[in-house]
Design a protein around this motif. Structure first.
Motif, PDB file in Angstrom:
ATOM      1  N   ARG A 513       0.976  -1.148   0.052  1.00  0.00           N
ATOM      2  CA  ARG A 513       0.008  -0.049  -0.197  1.00  0.00           C
ATOM      3  C   ARG A 513       0.819   1.275   0.056  1.00  0.00           C
ATOM      4  O   ARG A 513       0.543   2.297  -0.628  1.00  0.00           O
ATOM      5  CB  ARG A 513      -0.862   0.010   1.238  1.00  0.00           C
ATOM      6  CG  ARG A 513      -1.885   1.228   1.225  1.00  0.00           C
ATOM      7  CD  ARG A 513      -2.858   1.127   2.555  1.00  0.00           C
ATOM      8  NE  ARG A 513      -3.753   2.156   2.615  1.00  0.00           N
ATOM      9  CZ  ARG A 513      -4.105   2.738   3.801  1.00  0.00           C
ATOM     10  NH1 ARG A 513      -3.954   1.996   4.898  1.00  0.00           N
ATOM     11  NH2 ARG A 513      -4.890   3.678   3.682  1.00  0.00           N
ATOM     12  N   LEU A 514       1.946   1.352   0.794  1.00  0.00           N
ATOM     13  CA  LEU A 514       2.807   2.245   0.685  1.00  0.00           C
ATOM     14  C   LEU A 514       3.412   2.524  -0.599  1.00  0.00           C
ATOM     15  O   LEU A 514       3.692   3.821  -0.983  1.00  0.00           O
ATOM     16  CB  LEU A 514       3.994   2.292   1.940  1.00  0.00           C
ATOM     17  CG  LEU A 514       3.573   2.395   3.405  1.00  0.00           C
ATOM     18  CD1 LEU A 514       4.467   2.050   4.287  1.00  0.00           C
ATOM     19  CD2 LEU A 514       3.032   4.066   3.322  1.00  0.00           C
ATOM     20  N   VAL A 515       3.991   1.547  -1.299  1.00  0.00           N
ATOM     21  CA  VAL A 515       4.557   1.661  -2.578  1.00  0.00           C
ATOM     22  C   VAL A 515       3.520   2.373  -3.653  1.00  0.00           C
ATOM     23  O   VAL A 515       3.866   3.256  -4.122  1.00  0.00           O
ATOM     24  CB  VAL A 515       4.959   0.334  -3.085  1.00  0.00           C
ATOM     25  CG1 VAL A 515       5.370   0.394  -4.568  1.00  0.00           C
ATOM     26  CG2 VAL A 515       6.149  -0.239  -2.236  1.00  0.00           C
ATOM     27  N   GLU A 516       2.348   1.836  -3.487  1.00  0.00           N
ATOM     28  CA  GLU A 516       1.226   2.337  -4.534  1.00  0.00           C
ATOM     29  C   GLU A 516       1.112   4.013  -4.034  1.00  0.00           C
ATOM     30  O   GLU A 516       1.063   4.595  -4.891  1.00  0.00           O
ATOM     31  CB  GLU A 516       0.077   1.673  -4.255  1.00  0.00           C
ATOM     32  CG  GLU A 516      -1.124   1.996  -5.197  1.00  0.00           C
ATOM     33  CD  GLU A 516      -2.361   1.361  -5.118  1.00  0.00           C
ATOM     34  OE1 GLU A 516      -3.151   1.508  -5.824  1.00  0.00           O
ATOM     35  OE2 GLU A 516      -2.223   0.317  -4.058  1.00  0.00           O
ATOM     36  N   GLN A 517       0.765   4.258  -2.904  1.00  0.00           N
ATOM     37  CA  GLN A 517       0.656   5.619  -2.223  1.00  0.00           C
ATOM     38  C   GLN A 517       1.851   6.592  -2.569  1.00  0.00           C
ATOM     39  O   GLN A 517       1.553   7.617  -3.235  1.00  0.00           O
ATOM     40  CB  GLN A 517       0.300   5.714  -1.036  1.00  0.00           C
ATOM     41  CG  GLN A 517      -1.132   5.057  -0.248  1.00  0.00           C
ATOM     42  CD  GLN A 517      -1.420   5.482   0.952  1.00  0.00           C
ATOM     43  OE1 GLN A 517      -0.671   4.619   1.822  1.00  0.00           O
ATOM     44  NE2 GLN A 517      -2.376   6.202   1.342  1.00  0.00           N
ATOM     45  N   ILE A 518       2.962   6.076  -2.387  1.00  0.00           N
ATOM     46  CA  ILE A 518       4.158   6.953  -2.646  1.00  0.00           C
ATOM     47  C   ILE A 518       4.421   7.056  -4.167  1.00  0.00           C
ATOM     48  O   ILE A 518       4.632   8.285  -4.613  1.00  0.00           O
ATOM     49  CB  ILE A 518       5.522   6.313  -2.043  1.00  0.00           C
ATOM     50  CG1 ILE A 518       5.402   6.528  -0.491  1.00  0.00           C
ATOM     51  CG2 ILE A 518       6.691   7.070  -2.627  1.00  0.00           C
ATOM     52  CD1 ILE A 518       6.252   5.852   0.395  1.00  0.00           C
ATOM     53  N   SER A 519       4.137   6.045  -4.869  1.00  0.00           N
ATOM     54  CA  SER A 519       4.488   6.132  -6.319  1.00  0.00           C
ATOM     55  C   SER A 519       3.467   7.029  -6.980  1.00  0.00           C
ATOM     56  O   SER A 519       3.794   7.589  -8.034  1.00  0.00           O
ATOM     57  CB  SER A 519       4.626   4.695  -7.147  1.00  0.00           C
ATOM     58  OG  SER A 519       3.340   3.999  -6.967  1.00  0.00           O
ATOM     59  N   LYS A 520       2.405   7.049  -6.527  1.00  0.00           N
ATOM     60  CA  LYS A 520       0.956   8.001  -7.369  1.00  0.00           C
ATOM     61  C   LYS A 520       1.038   9.333  -6.449  1.00  0.00           C
ATOM     62  O   LYS A 520      -0.013   9.803  -6.756  1.00  0.00           O
ATOM     63  CB  LYS A 520      -0.120   6.837  -7.057  1.00  0.00           C
ATOM     64  CG  LYS A 520      -0.025   5.567  -7.908  1.00  0.00           C
ATOM     65  CD  LYS A 520      -1.360   4.880  -7.856  1.00  0.00           C
ATOM     66  CE  LYS A 520      -1.244   3.579  -8.794  1.00  0.00           C
ATOM     67  NZ  LYS A 520      -2.778   2.888  -8.756  1.00  0.00           N
ATOM     68  N   PHE A 521       1.810   9.478  -5.404  1.00  0.00           N
ATOM     69  CA  PHE A 521       1.751  10.956  -4.968  1.00  0.00           C
ATOM     70  C   PHE A 521       1.969  11.907  -6.072  1.00  0.00           C
ATOM     71  O   PHE A 521       2.998  12.014  -6.554  1.00  0.00           O
ATOM     72  CB  PHE A 521       2.639  10.897  -3.944  1.00  0.00           C
ATOM     73  CG  PHE A 521       2.413  11.857  -2.771  1.00  0.00           C
ATOM     74  CD1 PHE A 521       1.363  11.522  -1.827  1.00  0.00           C
ATOM     75  CD2 PHE A 521       3.167  12.939  -2.751  1.00  0.00           C
ATOM     76  CE1 PHE A 521       1.295  12.274  -0.762  1.00  0.00           C
ATOM     77  CE2 PHE A 521       2.726  13.975  -1.670  1.00  0.00           C
ATOM     78  CZ  PHE A 521       1.758  13.433  -0.716  1.00  0.00           C
ATOM     79  N   ARG A 522       1.069  12.555  -5.962  1.00  0.00           N
ATOM     80  CA  ARG A 522       0.953  13.887  -6.895  1.00  0.00           C
ATOM     81  C   ARG A 522       1.000  15.313  -6.559  1.00  0.00           C
ATOM     82  O   ARG A 522       1.320  16.218  -7.153  1.00  0.00           O
ATOM     83  CB  ARG A 522      -0.493  13.810  -7.659  1.00  0.00           C
ATOM     84  CG  ARG A 522      -0.391  12.446  -8.641  1.00  0.00           C
ATOM     85  CD  ARG A 522       0.620  12.580  -9.837  1.00  0.00           C
ATOM     86  NE  ARG A 522       0.621  11.399 -10.600  1.00  0.00           N
ATOM     87  CZ  ARG A 522       1.225  10.381 -10.414  1.00  0.00           C
ATOM     88  NH1 ARG A 522       2.228  10.151  -9.379  1.00  0.00           N
ATOM     89  NH2 ARG A 522       1.214   9.227 -10.993  1.00  0.00           N
ATOM     90  N   ASN A 523       0.977  15.404  -5.250  1.00  0.00           N
ATOM     91  CA  ASN A 523       1.320  16.603  -4.372  1.00  0.00           C
ATOM     92  C   ASN A 523       2.581  16.630  -3.763  1.00  0.00           C
ATOM     93  O   ASN A 523       2.911  17.370  -2.858  1.00  0.00           O
ATOM     94  CB  ASN A 523       0.328  16.862  -3.226  1.00  0.00           C
ATOM     95  CG  ASN A 523      -1.167  17.242  -4.227  1.00  0.00           C
ATOM     96  OD1 ASN A 523      -1.183  17.633  -4.862  1.00  0.00           O
ATOM     97  ND2 ASN A 523      -1.960  16.537  -3.260  1.00  0.00           N
ATOM     98  N   TYR A 524       3.761  16.152  -4.554  1.00  0.00           N
ATOM     99  CA  TYR A 524       5.148  16.553  -3.989  1.00  0.00           C
ATOM    100  C   TYR A 524       5.742  17.745  -5.014  1.00  0.00           C
ATOM    101  O   TYR A 524       6.126  17.501  -6.223  1.00  0.00           O
ATOM    102  CB  TYR A 524       5.764  15.286  -4.451  1.00  0.00           C
ATOM    103  CG  TYR A 524       7.037  15.103  -3.421  1.00  0.00           C
ATOM    104  CD1 TYR A 524       6.844  14.209  -2.225  1.00  0.00           C
ATOM    105  CD2 TYR A 524       8.130  15.588  -3.815  1.00  0.00           C
ATOM    106  CE1 TYR A 524       8.117  14.292  -1.542  1.00  0.00           C
ATOM    107  CE2 TYR A 524       9.466  15.438  -3.133  1.00  0.00           C
ATOM    108  CZ  TYR A 524       9.123  14.687  -1.737  1.00  0.00           C
ATOM    109  OH  TYR A 524      10.223  14.697  -0.852  1.00  0.00           O
ATOM    110  N   PHE A 525       5.734  18.842  -4.104  1.00  0.00           N
ATOM    111  CA  PHE A 525       6.094  19.822  -4.753  1.00  0.00           C
ATOM    112  C   PHE A 525       7.629  20.232  -4.267  1.00  0.00           C
ATOM    113  O   PHE A 525       8.038  20.025  -3.052  1.00  0.00           O
ATOM    114  CB  PHE A 525       5.378  21.171  -4.197  1.00  0.00           C
ATOM    115  CG  PHE A 525       4.063  21.306  -4.817  1.00  0.00           C
ATOM    116  CD1 PHE A 525       3.982  21.875  -5.906  1.00  0.00           C
ATOM    117  CD2 PHE A 525       2.965  20.491  -4.234  1.00  0.00           C
ATOM    118  CE1 PHE A 525       2.753  21.947  -6.652  1.00  0.00           C
ATOM    119  CE2 PHE A 525       1.899  20.550  -4.792  1.00  0.00           C
ATOM    120  CZ  PHE A 525       1.498  21.117  -6.129  1.00  0.00           C
TER     121      PHE A 525
END
Length: 542
Positions: A513-525
């Motif tokens: 779940r963490l791999v999926e959330q981090i890899s799809k994280f879109r609010n990384y400025f």
């Protein structure tokens, strides 16, 4: 004291407070999150307030990674009373800033007998300077500056008094000790102030002052020193072992001297003027001792984390409390003999010059951060904060993140954290670097690091690059992760030349779940530009 005599000073003090408050709430951005390094102290304060001691991770041995000891303890006390961590940290800094402004004014007025205009200008110079920007970023710098200003004010009184009381000498020593308890370099600053007092008075007339100072530091300071050595296991704060190794650092020295000059530049003219006669020469040298000595001392440690020249900021109130008597014997009587027209011109010129000085002080807020893009925005939106808030959903599960970015991620996520650079880890700080064996001892669920390569721009493993401590550390983290089957979830950056790596260890409950959330994280400025990052892990070879 006759109330009528102090009424103008009380009114000017009120004007300074109102001016500072107006400036704070109209020109300082208090909506920003903590700066990366300030979040470290907030983590320590939170743990101390929670009854866990001065620890980086709850349940582990104490470590003094928060060099602002008394500030951390004071913040923890307010948190214990029910204030939030942010309210405690900023509240102390804000109150300290206001008090320092007033100390500068009253010292110039009552110790130096300076005129109201110069004293008001000195207080206002500090009010609109970088002090409130430190408060906004959650640093405790103004608290240290307050202690330094208090100690110097007492030192100036000791210089002036022919037969100072014993209790004045004790007050000077206690204030110096408090300065040293807030930050370790405060001991150096207090000692330099003592040297200035002795130089000004002469050794024979300073014996009681020296004895009082030595007694307080030996008894109370010695007791604290022995306690902290026993509590932490080492005599000095942990960052000093990491940042102070390698001997004298010329680059840090040059940066420190430049910062001190930049912050105090308008007062330089007064100090130069102070060498014009024997009458002011000795006082000028005495007043320069703590300013120059303190700036020089920073050649002993690395300049990293010096947000807005905060390490040198304490010299600003000292300079503002020192310049007025250096121009005291300049003859202004000629102005009274001038015509109304001439006086009007001089008045306008003085007002313009004062406005220029205040603008210069405010303008230093444009140089707080290397990547600062606007004077009213010290740093950009930071994806590490949003990532930490996402990871906070997993707090309390015993997960650990090993990271080079030991501020926002550990504080807002609430995870246990391994600071791979070593500022908050005794073994790494004293060993000089992290090792594979030490990393394997923790087997962190996430390994995160910052460096200047990516899958599109692979690291160059040359001897010259590997000799750089930061590069060799991140290569060790990268190699460990890949050798132990960690999954590369993301490599965030707005360019492939400056990135944040995120590896996730497989095999634990939330790993997929963490791999999926981090890899799809879109609010990384990305923090240096504020631009939305690209995940360069998607370009990695399968």
């Amino acid at each position: 004291m006759n109330f009528k005599k102090i009424l103008p000073d009380l009114l000017i003090s009120l004007l300074l407070v109102i001016s500072t408050l107006y400036y704070a709430f109209n020109y300082i951005n208090f909506d920003i999150p903590p700066f990366e390094d300030a979040a470290m102290i907030m983590r320590y304060s939170q743990h101390l307030a929670g009854g866990h001691g001065i620890v980086w991770n709850v349940g582990e041995a104490p470590v003094d990674g928060a060099t602002d000891f008394l500030f951390m303890a004071a913040s923890a006390g307010l948190i214990k009373l029910g204030f939030t961590v942010g309210q405690s940290v900023r509240g102390i800094g804000f109150a300290a800033h206001l008090l320092t402004v007033l100390i500068i004014y009253w010292t110039n007025r009552r110790v130096h007998n300076g005129n109201i205009s110069f004293s008001f200008l000195s207080g206002l110079y500090l009010a609109v300077g970088t002090g409130l920007s430190y408060v906004s970023a959650y640093f405790g710098t103004p608290f240290f500056a307050l202690a330094a200003a208090s100690t110097w004010a007492l030192g100036l009184i000791l210089m002036k008094e022919e037969n100072p009381s014993f209790w004045l000498s004790i007050a000077f020593a206690l204030s110096g000790l408090i300065t040293g308890l807030i930050r370790p370099e405060g001991v150096i600053l207090a000692a330099l102030m003592l040297v200035a007092v002795v130089f000004m008075r002469g050794l024979n007339k300073s014996k009681m002052i020296v004895v009082a100072f030595g007694s307080v530091f030996l008894l109370l300071g010695g007791a604290y020193f022995l306690w902290r050595w026993n509590y932490f296991g080492y005599p000095l704060p942990n960052p000093f072992y990491k940042k102070g190794d390698g001997g004298w650092k010329w680059d840090s020295f040059q940066h420190s001297m430049w910062n001190a000059l930049r912050l105090c530049l308008p007062m330089v003219i007064a100090f130069i003027l102070g060498f014009r006669s024997n009458e002011t020469f000795k006082r000028t040298v005495a007043h320069l001792v703590p300013i120059l000595g303190f700036a020089i001392a920073f050649g002993l440690i690395s300049d990293e984390m010096n947000y807005g020249a905060r390490f040198q900021y304490a010299v600003v109130p000292i300079a503002l409390m020192s310049w007025v008597p250096l121009i005291g014997s300049v003859n202004f009587e000629a102005l009274k003999q001038s015509s109304v027209r001439e006086r009007g011109v001089y008045l306008v010129m003085g007002a313009a010059l004062s406005a220029g000085l205040i603008y210069y002080s405010w303008f230093q807020n444009c140089f707080l951060n290397l990547y600062q893009q606007a004077c009213d925005r010290p740093y950009e939106r930071d994806g590490r904060l949003e990532m930490a808030q996402m990871l906070a959903d997993y707090r309390g599960k015993g997960y650990m993140i090993a990271t080079t970015e030991a501020g926002l991620l550990p504080y807002y996520s609430g995870w246990d954290a391994l600071d791979t650079w070593g500022l908050n880890d005794q073994f790494i700080a004293h060993n000089g670097s992290i090792t594979v064996e030490y990393l394997d001892k923790y087997k962190p669920e996430i390994i995160m690091f910052h460096d200047y390569y990516s899958p599109l721009v692979p690291p160059k493993l040359t001897d010259a690059n590997l000799a750089q401590r930061w590069f060799s550390m991140t290569i060790l983290l990268k190699t460990y992760a890949e050798d132990n089957g960690y999954i590369l979830a993301a490599v965030f950056g707005d360019s492939p030349y400056d990135t944040h790596y995120y590896y996730v260890r497989p095999g634990f409950e939330d790993s997929k779940r963490l791999v999926e959330q981090i890899s799809k994280f879109r609010n990384y400025f990305y923090p240096t530009t504020g631009k939305r990052s690209i995940n360069y892990a998607e370009f990695a070879e399968p």
